[in-house]
Design an enzyme around this catalytic site. Structure first.
Site, PDB file in Angstrom:
ATOM      1  N   ASP A   8      10.232  16.668 -26.738  1.00  0.00           N
ATOM      2  CA  ASP A   8       9.789  17.881 -26.481  1.00  0.00           C
ATOM      3  C   ASP A   8       8.327  19.259 -27.146  1.00  0.00           C
ATOM      4  O   ASP A   8       8.819  20.006 -27.371  1.00  0.00           O
ATOM      5  CB  ASP A   8      11.166  18.762 -26.071  1.00  0.00           C
ATOM      6  CG  ASP A   8      12.060  18.470 -25.793  1.00  0.00           C
ATOM      7  OD1 ASP A   8      12.000  17.635 -24.982  1.00  0.00           O
ATOM      8  OD2 ASP A   8      13.160  19.034 -25.022  1.00  0.00           O
ATOM      9  N   ASP A  46      11.206  18.794 -22.066  1.00  0.00           N
ATOM     10  CA  ASP A  46      12.196  19.724 -21.226  1.00  0.00           C
ATOM     11  C   ASP A  46      11.634  20.268 -19.569  1.00  0.00           C
ATOM     12  O   ASP A  46      10.644  20.349 -19.694  1.00  0.00           O
ATOM     13  CB  ASP A  46      12.715  21.300 -22.276  1.00  0.00           C
ATOM     14  CG  ASP A  46      13.387  21.924 -22.174  1.00  0.00           C
ATOM     15  OD1 ASP A  46      14.789  20.247 -22.194  1.00  0.00           O
ATOM     16  OD2 ASP A  46      14.433  22.591 -22.954  1.00  0.00           O
ATOM     17  N   HIS A  48      12.834  21.947 -16.781  1.00  0.00           N
ATOM     18  CA  HIS A  48      13.874  23.232 -15.377  1.00  0.00           C
ATOM     19  C   HIS A  48      13.208  23.804 -14.813  1.00  0.00           C
ATOM     20  O   HIS A  48      12.073  24.170 -14.704  1.00  0.00           O
ATOM     21  CB  HIS A  48      13.875  24.386 -16.789  1.00  0.00           C
ATOM     22  CG  HIS A  48      14.860  24.092 -17.966  1.00  0.00           C
ATOM     23  ND1 HIS A  48      16.049  23.321 -18.182  1.00  0.00           N
ATOM     24  CD2 HIS A  48      13.432  23.859 -19.549  1.00  0.00           C
ATOM     25  CE1 HIS A  48      16.017  23.546 -19.735  1.00  0.00           C
ATOM     26  NE2 HIS A  48      15.059  23.476 -20.210  1.00  0.00           N
ATOM     27  N   HIS A  61      12.229  28.996 -20.644  1.00  0.00           N
ATOM     28  CA  HIS A  61      11.161  28.265 -21.264  1.00  0.00           C
ATOM     29  C   HIS A  61      10.899  26.936 -20.185  1.00  0.00           C
ATOM     30  O   HIS A  61      11.976  26.714 -19.662  1.00  0.00           O
ATOM     31  CB  HIS A  61      11.803  27.951 -22.579  1.00  0.00           C
ATOM     32  CG  HIS A  61      13.302  26.762 -22.827  1.00  0.00           C
ATOM     33  ND1 HIS A  61      14.251  27.657 -22.426  1.00  0.00           N
ATOM     34  CD2 HIS A  61      13.384  25.710 -22.782  1.00  0.00           C
ATOM     35  CE1 HIS A  61      14.497  26.784 -22.817  1.00  0.00           C
ATOM     36  NE2 HIS A  61      14.312  26.064 -22.828  1.00  0.00           N
ATOM     37  N   LYS A  86      13.783  16.020 -18.030  1.00  0.00           N
ATOM     38  CA  LYS A  86      15.910  16.415 -18.428  1.00  0.00           C
ATOM     39  C   LYS A  86      15.818  17.838 -18.465  1.00  0.00           C
ATOM     40  O   LYS A  86      14.356  18.855 -18.432  1.00  0.00           O
ATOM     41  CB  LYS A  86      15.207  15.907 -20.007  1.00  0.00           C
ATOM     42  CG  LYS A  86      14.841  16.698 -21.353  1.00  0.00           C
ATOM     43  CD  LYS A  86      16.097  15.869 -22.542  1.00  0.00           C
ATOM     44  CE  LYS A  86      15.002  16.575 -23.573  1.00  0.00           C
ATOM     45  NZ  LYS A  86      15.227  18.000 -23.098  1.00  0.00           N
ATOM     46  N   CYS A 127      17.837  19.437 -29.220  1.00  0.00           N
ATOM     47  CA  CYS A 127      17.288  18.425 -29.052  1.00  0.00           C
ATOM     48  C   CYS A 127      16.533  17.170 -29.759  1.00  0.00           C
ATOM     49  O   CYS A 127      17.129  16.246 -28.925  1.00  0.00           O
ATOM     50  CB  CYS A 127      16.277  18.945 -27.695  1.00  0.00           C
ATOM     51  SG  CYS A 127      16.901  19.767 -26.287  1.00  0.00           S
TER      52      CYS A 127
HETATM   53  C1  VGL Z   1      15.588  23.193 -26.962  1.00  0.00           C
HETATM   54  C2  VGL Z   1      16.296  24.910 -27.260  1.00  0.00           C
HETATM   55  C3  VGL Z   1      16.846  25.546 -25.831  1.00  0.00           C
HETATM   56  C4  VGL Z   1      14.725  22.079 -27.701  1.00  0.00           C
HETATM   57  C5  VGL Z   1      16.120  23.129 -26.090  1.00  0.00           C
HETATM   58  O1  VGL Z   1      14.318  21.388 -26.864  1.00  0.00           O
HETATM   59  O2  VGL Z   1      15.022  21.884 -28.819  1.00  0.00           O
HETATM   60  N1  VGL Z   1      16.093  23.762 -27.694  1.00  0.00           N
HETATM   61  N2  VGL Z   1      16.650  24.155 -24.797  1.00  0.00           N
END
Ligand code: VGL
Length: 178
Positions: A8, A46, A48, A61, A86, A127
């Site tokens: 990420d 990430d 979404h 985000h 993901k 994550c």
């Molecule tokens: C993450 C908070 C919310 C991460 C992802 O990638 O660590 N942190 N979503």
């Protein structure tokens, strides 16, 4: 065979982004420097949908196909062989890179004969931790490179606690001197 998994490392998690990791940008250079030491470099993102229950917990985000979900330009992303997406569902999903829905990370690593998995990226206590613990449970020899990760630290020392918990669960914690 050893792989580096960059978790990420996306614009929205960097200073100025939607869910910034305060020192997230300091890990980009060390990651660029170590990439060539691995047989394989892969990443997770990430990714979404615009509406997800995940955003009841976190600011919006890394919406798929938006600039915030991109790798930063400073990252040598051409060295990344494959990216695992993901958090693509509408629930509070996708903390571990093994939850990727575009491909099966576990099968991929097995096919590539990866035994040693090194993990870098963001955020340490979220994550990165979730991914490292799942890798460890799945039997990979798992190492988190502490100087190539950074924490959100919503509470002071969330990152330090996470590193300690990972260490206690059998994950190796190392730093790079680059
Ligand atoms: C993450 C908070 C919310 C991460 C992802 O990638 O660590 N942190 N979503």
């Amino acid at each position: 065979m050893k792989a580096l998994l960059i978790v990420d490392l996306q614009k929205d998690f960097l200073p100025g982004g939607a869910l910034p990791v305060p020192e997230g940008d300091r890990i980009i250079k060390p990651i660029n420097k170590i990439m060539d030491q691995f047989d394989l470099v892969i990443a997770s993102k990430d990714w979404h949908p615009p509406k997800s229950r995940h955003f009841e917990k976190w600011p919006r985000h890394c919406i798929m196909e938006t600039p915030g979900a991109e790798f930063p330009e400073e990252l040598d992303s051409d060295k990344i062989k494959k990216t695992f997406l993901k958090g693509t569902g509408k629930k509070d999903d996708g903390y571990s890179a093994f939850d990727a829905t575009n491909a099966n990370l576990h099968k991929y690593l097995k096919k590539k004969k990866i035994e040693y998995l090194y993990i870098a990226g963001l955020a340490t206590e979220v994550c990165v931790k979730s991914t490292a613990e799942e890798a460890n449970r799945k039997g990979f020899d798992t190492t988190v490179i502490s100087t190539a990760t950074a924490g959100i630290n919503q509470k002071p020392d969330d990152e330090g606690k996470a590193l300690h918990e990972m260490f206690r669960s059998g994950i190796r914690i190392i730093d790079t001197h680059v």
